[in-house]
Design a protein around this motif. Structure first.
Motif, PDB file in Angstrom:
ATOM      1  N   PRO A  12       0.809  -1.233   0.000  1.00 60.28           N
ATOM      2  CA  PRO A  12       0.000   0.000   0.000  1.00 60.28           C
ATOM      3  C   PRO A  12       0.838   1.277   0.000  1.00 60.28           C
ATOM      4  N   ARG A  13       1.958   1.282   0.724  1.00 62.36           N
ATOM      5  CA  ARG A  13       2.813   2.480   0.754  1.00 62.36           C
ATOM      6  C   ARG A  13       3.294   2.835  -0.638  1.00 62.36           C
ATOM      7  N   ASP A  14       3.716   1.854  -1.414  1.00 59.30           N
ATOM      8  CA  ASP A  14       4.239   2.120  -2.748  1.00 59.30           C
ATOM      9  C   ASP A  14       3.127   2.411  -3.744  1.00 59.30           C
ATOM     10  N   ILE A  15       1.937   1.886  -3.508  1.00 61.75           N
ATOM     11  CA  ILE A  15       0.795   2.253  -4.343  1.00 61.75           C
ATOM     12  C   ILE A  15       0.486   3.737  -4.181  1.00 61.75           C
ATOM     13  N   VAL A  16       0.587   4.236  -2.945  1.00 64.21           N
ATOM     14  CA  VAL A  16       0.397   5.673  -2.712  1.00 64.21           C
ATOM     15  C   VAL A  16       1.444   6.483  -3.472  1.00 64.21           C
ATOM     16  N   LEU A  17       2.701   6.022  -3.465  1.00 62.64           N
ATOM     17  CA  LEU A  17       3.765   6.728  -4.176  1.00 62.64           C
ATOM     18  C   LEU A  17       3.509   6.752  -5.680  1.00 62.64           C
ATOM     19  N   VAL A  18       3.092   5.608  -6.232  1.00 62.97           N
ATOM     20  CA  VAL A  18       2.870   5.569  -7.670  1.00 62.97           C
ATOM     21  C   VAL A  18       1.665   6.420  -8.058  1.00 62.97           C
ATOM     22  N   LEU A  19       0.685   6.518  -7.169  1.00 65.56           N
ATOM     23  CA  LEU A  19      -0.463   7.389  -7.447  1.00 65.56           C
ATOM     24  C   LEU A  19      -0.054   8.862  -7.399  1.00 65.56           C
ATOM     25  N   LEU A  20       0.883   9.199  -6.525  1.00 65.51           N
ATOM     26  CA  LEU A  20       1.420  10.568  -6.518  1.00 65.51           C
ATOM     27  C   LEU A  20       2.103  10.880  -7.849  1.00 65.51           C
TER      28      LEU A  20
END
Length: 304
Positions: A12-20
């Protein structure tokens, strides 16, 4: 020799980064298009790199021996020709949707060039996806909105081609970290961009003197949010995960750009643009998923 490991789903942390990243890159199309109402494209690109060079200057390091020719070629292909032509196409386009979609054709172009130059192989499914993407560009090109301004489509295809060439040339680069490479691209590209602008864009420097905060905000957003933040987060993610695992998520960027075009630019995509766009993005998605399937069979542990 590194033991093969299996690629895992993004946490989930990296999904947030990729969405940014997706938000940064898609909003950049809108803010750049607004800035290009006031500034010519090559001068706007030069301004973007001038702003980007400032925070990256302390991280610039001399490339190892033998890397200069390739680094110069990458900077000219990507920094000067790709960005200069893509912003020219965006300025000429009557919409945001078609440039955002057509730019994704660099993915199949890169795959073909890597096969041609580097001997990388791909199977029939990837080959079919490449053909689907290129056919999608043809279908999209017959949309009335695109037909009214065909130069924009051709220039964006040229920009995508130079990005693909630069990407393939970038693969063998050694001994240059991400921040140093971004810094060199900003520094090396600046003078050629200013020279092209002075020759090709008369009155451009006068326009810069009269530019409003909208134009300066667009250049600053492109430099600090799209490049520094967006590309910085991208390289963080590809250090943790295989590139093929991150790429499918990035297809959300042109989709969001289409939505922003409809909401804020007055885009009204016709059926050919929707169909052609679906073909282009569908082909790119298949290429990314096939690369992901290959990476899951044997991913070096150092890539995670």
């Amino acid at each position: 020799m590194n033991a093969p490991v299996r690629a895992h789903a993004l946490p989930p942390r990296d999904i947030v980064l990729v969405l940014l990243i997706v938000v940064a890159w898609s909003v950049n199309i809108l803010t750049s298009a607004l800035a290009l109402r006031e500034l010519p494209p090559f001068l706007f690109t030069a301004l973007r790199f001038a702003l980007l060079a400032v925070p990256l200057l302390p991280f610039v390091r001399r490339p190892p021996p033998g890397q200069w020719p390739r680094l110069l070629a990458v900077c000219l292909c990507v920094g000067v020709l790709h960005f200069g032509l893509s912003f020219t196409a965006l300025k000429l386009a009557g919409d945001l949707s078609s440039p955002a979609i057509v730019m994704q054709s660099y993915v199949p172009m890169t795959t073909v060039l890597a096969w041609w130059w580097l001997g990388e192989r791909f199977g029939w499914r990837t080959g079919t996806a490449i053909a689907l993407s290129f056919a999608g560009v043809l279908v999209l090109g017959f949309d009335p909105l695109v037909l009214d301004r065909p130069a924009s489509l051709l220039l964006m295809l040229g920009a995508a081609m130079f990005l693909a060439v630069g990407t393939v040339l970038m693969k063998p680069l050694r001994g240059i970290d991400v921040r140093s490479q971004q810094g060199w691209m900003a520094l090396i590209s600046l003078l050629p961009l200013l020279a092209i602008s002075a020759w090709w864009e008369p009155g451009g420097f006068a326009a810069l003197a009269d530019a409003s905060w909208v134009a300066w905000f667009g250049a600053a957003f492109a430099a600090y949010v799209a490049s520094l933040l967006g590309h910085g987060l991208y390289y963080v993610l590809v250090q943790r995960h295989p590139v093929a695992q991150v790429t499918p998520w990035l297809l959300l960027s042109p989709m969001l750009a289409v939505g922003l075009g409809i909401a804020f630019w007055g885009d009204r995509p016709g059926p050919r643009l929707w169909l052609g766009g679906a073909m282009v993005l569908g082909g790119v998605l298949v290429i990314a998923l096939r690369a992901l399937a290959r990476s899951r069979t044997a991913v070096p542990a150092t890539d995670l």
